[in-house]
Design a protein around this motif. Structure first.
Motif, mmCIF file in Angstrom:
data_model
loop_
_atom_site.group_PDB
_atom_site.id
_atom_site.type_symbol
_atom_site.label_atom_id
_atom_site.label_comp_id
_atom_site.label_asym_id
_atom_site.label_seq_id
_atom_site.Cartn_x
_atom_site.Cartn_y
_atom_site.Cartn_z
ATOM 1 N N PHE A 132 2.076 1.826 5.610
ATOM 2 C CA PHE A 132 2.372 3.046 6.096
ATOM 3 C C PHE A 132 1.810 4.120 5.240
ATOM 4 N N CYS A 133 0.663 4.114 4.552
ATOM 5 C CA CYS A 133 0.037 5.191 3.907
ATOM 6 C C CYS A 133 -1.603 5.187 3.823
ATOM 7 N N ASN A 134 -2.066 5.978 3.249
ATOM 8 C CA ASN A 134 -3.530 6.154 3.411
ATOM 9 C C ASN A 134 -4.119 5.397 2.174
ATOM 10 N N LEU A 135 -3.316 4.640 1.365
ATOM 11 C CA LEU A 135 -3.998 3.987 0.154
ATOM 12 C C LEU A 135 -4.488 2.741 0.585
ATOM 13 N N THR A 136 -5.882 2.543 0.715
ATOM 14 C CA THR A 136 -6.726 1.596 1.231
ATOM 15 C C THR A 136 -7.064 0.442 0.167
ATOM 16 N N TYR A 137 -6.952 0.878 -0.947
ATOM 17 C CA TYR A 137 -7.264 0.177 -2.055
ATOM 18 C C TYR A 137 -6.074 -0.648 -2.863
ATOM 19 N N ASN A 138 -6.214 -1.606 -3.557
ATOM 20 C CA ASN A 138 -4.981 -2.174 -4.589
ATOM 21 C C ASN A 138 -5.073 -1.266 -5.753
ATOM 22 N N SER A 139 -3.928 -0.869 -6.036
ATOM 23 C CA SER A 139 -4.004 0.123 -7.422
ATOM 24 C C SER A 139 -3.485 -1.043 -8.650
ATOM 25 N N MET A 140 -3.134 -2.254 -8.131
ATOM 26 C CA MET A 140 -2.981 -3.295 -9.251
ATOM 27 C C MET A 140 -3.642 -4.537 -8.975
ATOM 28 N N THR A 141 -3.493 -5.464 -9.889
ATOM 29 C CA THR A 141 -3.884 -6.803 -9.795
ATOM 30 C C THR A 141 -2.896 -7.816 -9.901
ATOM 31 N N ALA A 142 -2.907 -8.675 -8.676
ATOM 32 C CA ALA A 142 -1.651 -9.693 -8.819
ATOM 33 C C ALA A 142 -2.274 -11.195 -9.536
ATOM 34 N N LYS A 143 -1.715 -11.759 -10.596
ATOM 35 C CA LYS A 143 -2.271 -12.943 -11.209
ATOM 36 C C LYS A 143 -1.107 -13.889 -11.083
#
Length: 231
Positions: free
Chosen positions: A77-88
């Motif tokens: 529900f926001c305009n954030l279209t890119y991941n701001s973090m990495t999941a390992k």
């Protein structure tokens, strides 16, 4: 975000019914910082770290998530279209995967779950604010002490004589990433705590023998347990 009680069951059922079940090996990357944010994940089993890379190339671990956590939820529900973090992946894990668009639609169709989602998201914000405050105001030693307290609240198992066993294996590098400092400094501080019988560690597992000492050293405010966590 960690889901609890009957709401946990609702979200688990939601992901189980509409999502795709996957298994991932230790060391795998679920998503990468800068990649397009397309999917949301519900952790069924295992442990996954969420981290960011700083401007000077160092890694800062934001969260360490276990079962019944949702990751990648910040893009809903926001305009954030890119991941701001990495999941390992820290240990072999299994997850349910839902596309961002599908989960948004399902939440819109179920207003009760939408309300709970907003409550949990606010709790996540409070957790991050509390942790950043400790990292900034209490220095490197305070960052380590507050991290140990949060680990005990999240993965701790009470033993005899008020000791707490942290049931999550961590290398000194991983602890350093949680504290935004160097592995060498963490080595020195952990050994100092061990020499004073505050903690002990073996094969990556830490046991805290004097939790109150850690709290006193950072003037712990005894925040609610749902805030003072590392997941």
């Amino acid at each position: 975000m960690v889901i609890k009680d009957n709401i946990q069951e609702k979200f688990h059922d939601l992901f189980q019914k509409h999502g795709v079940f996957i298994k991932v090996n230790k060391g795998s990357k679920i998503f990468l910082e800068g990649e397009r944010a397309k999917e949301i994940y519900y952790i069924k089993t295992g442990t996954i770290s969420i981290s960011q890379e700083t401007e000077n190339g160092k890694e800062l671990t934001i969260r360490i998530c276990g079962p019944d956590s949702i990751i990648g939820e910040g893009s809903l529900f926001c305009n954030l279209t890119y991941n701001s973090m990495t999941a390992k992946v820290l240990e072999p894990s299994s997850l349910y995967v839902l596309s961002r668009e599908s989960l948004e639609l399902l939440l819109v169709e179920q207003p009760d779950l939408m309300v709970e989602y907003m409550k949990w998201l606010q709790t996540e914000n409070l957790k991050h604010q509390s942790r950043l405050r400790d990292l900034i105001l209490n220095g490197k030693k305070g960052a380590l002490f507050s991290t140990l307290i949060r680990l005990s609240n999240t993965y701790g198992k009470p033993l005899e004589n008020d000791t707490i066993y942290i049931d999550l294996p961590l290398t000194n590098t991983e602890i350093a990433n949680l504290c935004a400092t160097s592995r060498e400094m963490i080595n020195r501080m952990l050994n100092d705590l061990k020499n004073h019988n505050i903690i002990s560690f073996e094969k990556g597992y830490i046991t805290i023998h004097d939790l109150q000492f850690l709290k006193d050293e950072i003037a712990c405010e005894n925040c609610p347990l749902q805030i003072c966590r590392i997941d």
